[in-house]
Design a protein around this motif. Structure first.
Motif, PDB file in Angstrom:
ATOM      1  N   MET A   1      18.450  40.025   1.971  1.00  0.00           N
ATOM      2  CA  MET A   1      17.064  40.084   1.590  1.00  0.00           C
ATOM      3  C   MET A   1      16.731  39.005   0.559  1.00  0.00           C
ATOM      4  O   MET A   1      15.646  38.444   0.607  1.00  0.00           O
ATOM      5  CB  MET A   1      16.729  41.473   1.029  1.00  0.00           C
ATOM      6  CG  MET A   1      16.699  42.585   2.084  1.00  0.00           C
ATOM      7  SD  MET A   1      15.596  42.270   3.466  1.00  0.00           S
ATOM      8  CE  MET A   1      14.025  42.536   2.714  1.00  0.00           C
ATOM      9  N   ASP A   2      17.683  38.759  -0.341  1.00  0.00           N
ATOM     10  CA  ASP A   2      17.439  37.729  -1.358  1.00  0.00           C
ATOM     11  C   ASP A   2      17.234  36.364  -0.702  1.00  0.00           C
ATOM     12  O   ASP A   2      16.351  35.603  -1.099  1.00  0.00           O
ATOM     13  CB  ASP A   2      18.602  37.649  -2.340  1.00  0.00           C
ATOM     14  CG  ASP A   2      18.687  38.882  -3.236  1.00  0.00           C
ATOM     15  OD1 ASP A   2      17.665  39.583  -3.373  1.00  0.00           O
ATOM     16  OD2 ASP A   2      19.773  39.148  -3.782  1.00  0.00           O
ATOM     17  N   ASN A   5      13.869  36.167   0.983  1.00  0.00           N
ATOM     18  CA  ASN A   5      12.849  36.023  -0.052  1.00  0.00           C
ATOM     19  C   ASN A   5      12.796  34.581  -0.564  1.00  0.00           C
ATOM     20  O   ASN A   5      11.726  34.022  -0.783  1.00  0.00           O
ATOM     21  CB  ASN A   5      13.130  37.006  -1.192  1.00  0.00           C
ATOM     22  CG  ASN A   5      11.970  37.152  -2.132  1.00  0.00           C
ATOM     23  OD1 ASN A   5      10.819  36.996  -1.749  1.00  0.00           O
ATOM     24  ND2 ASN A   5      12.277  37.449  -3.393  1.00  0.00           N
ATOM     25  N   GLU A   6      13.958  33.994  -0.741  1.00  0.00           N
ATOM     26  CA  GLU A   6      14.051  32.603  -1.207  1.00  0.00           C
ATOM     27  C   GLU A   6      13.398  31.652  -0.191  1.00  0.00           C
ATOM     28  O   GLU A   6      12.649  30.748  -0.559  1.00  0.00           O
ATOM     29  CB  GLU A   6      15.538  32.266  -1.382  1.00  0.00           C
ATOM     30  CG  GLU A   6      15.850  30.922  -1.913  1.00  0.00           C
ATOM     31  CD  GLU A   6      17.363  30.728  -2.014  1.00  0.00           C
ATOM     32  OE1 GLU A   6      17.854  29.721  -1.468  1.00  0.00           O
ATOM     33  OE2 GLU A   6      18.043  31.590  -2.607  1.00  0.00           O
ATOM     34  N   TYR A   8      11.114  32.448   2.033  1.00  0.00           N
ATOM     35  CA  TYR A   8       9.675  32.706   2.035  1.00  0.00           C
ATOM     36  C   TYR A   8       8.991  32.011   0.856  1.00  0.00           C
ATOM     37  O   TYR A   8       7.930  31.403   1.020  1.00  0.00           O
ATOM     38  CB  TYR A   8       9.385  34.210   2.003  1.00  0.00           C
ATOM     39  CG  TYR A   8       7.905  34.494   2.016  1.00  0.00           C
ATOM     40  CD1 TYR A   8       7.184  34.406   3.199  1.00  0.00           C
ATOM     41  CD2 TYR A   8       7.229  34.804   0.847  1.00  0.00           C
ATOM     42  CE1 TYR A   8       5.818  34.627   3.220  1.00  0.00           C
ATOM     43  CE2 TYR A   8       5.856  35.035   0.847  1.00  0.00           C
ATOM     44  CZ  TYR A   8       5.155  34.947   2.039  1.00  0.00           C
ATOM     45  OH  TYR A   8       3.804  35.162   2.055  1.00  0.00           O
ATOM     46  N   LYS A   9       9.586  32.096  -0.318  1.00  0.00           N
ATOM     47  CA  LYS A   9       8.984  31.464  -1.495  1.00  0.00           C
ATOM     48  C   LYS A   9       8.886  29.945  -1.316  1.00  0.00           C
ATOM     49  O   LYS A   9       7.893  29.332  -1.701  1.00  0.00           O
ATOM     50  CB  LYS A   9       9.773  31.810  -2.757  1.00  0.00           C
ATOM     51  CG  LYS A   9       9.493  33.217  -3.228  1.00  0.00           C
ATOM     52  CD  LYS A   9      10.205  33.546  -4.511  1.00  0.00           C
ATOM     53  CE  LYS A   9       9.858  34.982  -4.889  1.00  0.00           C
ATOM     54  NZ  LYS A   9      10.433  35.411  -6.120  1.00  0.00           N
ATOM     55  N   LEU A  26       7.286  36.434   7.890  1.00  0.00           N
ATOM     56  CA  LEU A  26       8.268  37.240   7.162  1.00  0.00           C
ATOM     57  C   LEU A  26       9.477  37.557   8.036  1.00  0.00           C
ATOM     58  O   LEU A  26      10.623  37.471   7.587  1.00  0.00           O
ATOM     59  CB  LEU A  26       7.620  38.529   6.655  1.00  0.00           C
ATOM     60  CG  LEU A  26       6.571  38.354   5.554  1.00  0.00           C
ATOM     61  CD1 LEU A  26       5.790  39.638   5.348  1.00  0.00           C
ATOM     62  CD2 LEU A  26       7.209  37.885   4.266  1.00  0.00           C
ATOM     63  N   CYS A  29      11.625  34.499   8.423  1.00  0.00           N
ATOM     64  CA  CYS A  29      12.422  34.265   7.206  1.00  0.00           C
ATOM     65  C   CYS A  29      13.663  35.148   7.210  1.00  0.00           C
ATOM     66  O   CYS A  29      14.761  34.704   6.864  1.00  0.00           O
ATOM     67  CB  CYS A  29      11.583  34.537   5.956  1.00  0.00           C
ATOM     68  SG  CYS A  29      10.305  33.315   5.625  1.00  0.00           S
TER      69      CYS A  29
END
Length: 173
Positions: A1-2, A5-6, A8-9, A26, A29
Motif C-alpha cells: 500500500m505504501d 500511495n507513493e 499516486y502522489k 488508484l 497504482c
C-alpha cells in the motif's frame, strides 16, 4: 500500500490526472506497486477491489501512469516479469489443492519454463490446475492451452505425481 500511495502522489504532483477516472488511476497504482514489490496480482483481481473500474480502464490508466512517470524520471519504469509461479500458490489455495498437488504443480511450472514453452503464464497454470474459476481464464483458452501443451505432458508433469500410465489416460485434445 505504501508503494501504491507513493506512485499516486508522484502522478498527482504532475497534475496530469485531472478529469481521469480516479478509481482506475488508484487501481492502476496498486497494480503497478504489486508488480514492483514482487507481489503481482492479475488485473482481474485488482478490478475486484476497484470500485467499478473495468479491466480496460485500469489497463489504460496503468499505461498512462507508466508513460507519465517515465517522462518525469527520464528512464523506463521497471515492473518486473510475471511468471506462472507468481500466481500458483494463490490459485492452488483457491482450489483447495493438497500440498502434494501444489508441489507437483510447482514442478510442472518449472519444467514448462525450462522447455521454453512460450505461452501466457495463465495458460501454464491452466495445464496444472485445469480450473477456469480459480484462474479467470476463459474455457476456450483452457481448451486451446490443453491442445498446445498436451504433447509436453510427460516432460512437464512430475513422475512423483503422475506415472506414465496415468498420463496415457489423459484425454487427447
Amino acid at each position: 500500500m505504501d508503494r501504491a500511495n507513493e506512485i499516486y502522489k508522484k502522478i498527482e504532483d504532475l497534475k496530469s490526472i485531472r478529469g481521469r477516472n480516479q478509481d482506475a488511476i488508484l487501481a492502476a497504482c496498486l497494480y503497478i506497486a504489486c508488480r514492483q514489490e514482487d507481489r503481482p496480482r492479475t488485473v482481474k483481481e485488482i478490478c475486484s477491489v476497484a470500485n467499478g473500474a473495468t479491466k480496460k480502464e485500469i489497463g489504460r490508466a496503468k499505461e498512462f501512469i507508466v508513460k507519465q512517470l517515465e517522462v518525469e524520471m527520464g528512464q523506463s519504469m521497471e515492473m518486473g516479469t510475471i511468471h506462472a509461479g507468481d500466481f500458483l500458490r494463490r490459485f492452488c489455495s483457491h482450489l483447495g489443492m493438497t500440498n502434494q498437488a501444489v508441489k507437483a504443480a510447482q514442478e510442472a511450472v518449472q519444467k514448462s519454463e525450462e522447455l521454453d514453452i512460450r505461452y501466457c503464464y495463465k495458460s501454464v497454470l491452466v495445464l496444472v490446475a485445469y480450473i477456469s474459476l480459480a484462474t479467470g481464464v476463459a474455457e476456450g483458452t483452457i481448451r486451446n492451452s490443453y491442445k498446445d501443451l498436451y504433447p509436453y505432458a510427460s516432460r512437464i508433469i512430475p513422475t512423483s505425481y503422475a506415472k506414465e500410465e496415468d498420463l496415457k489416460s489423459l484425454c487427447t485434445p
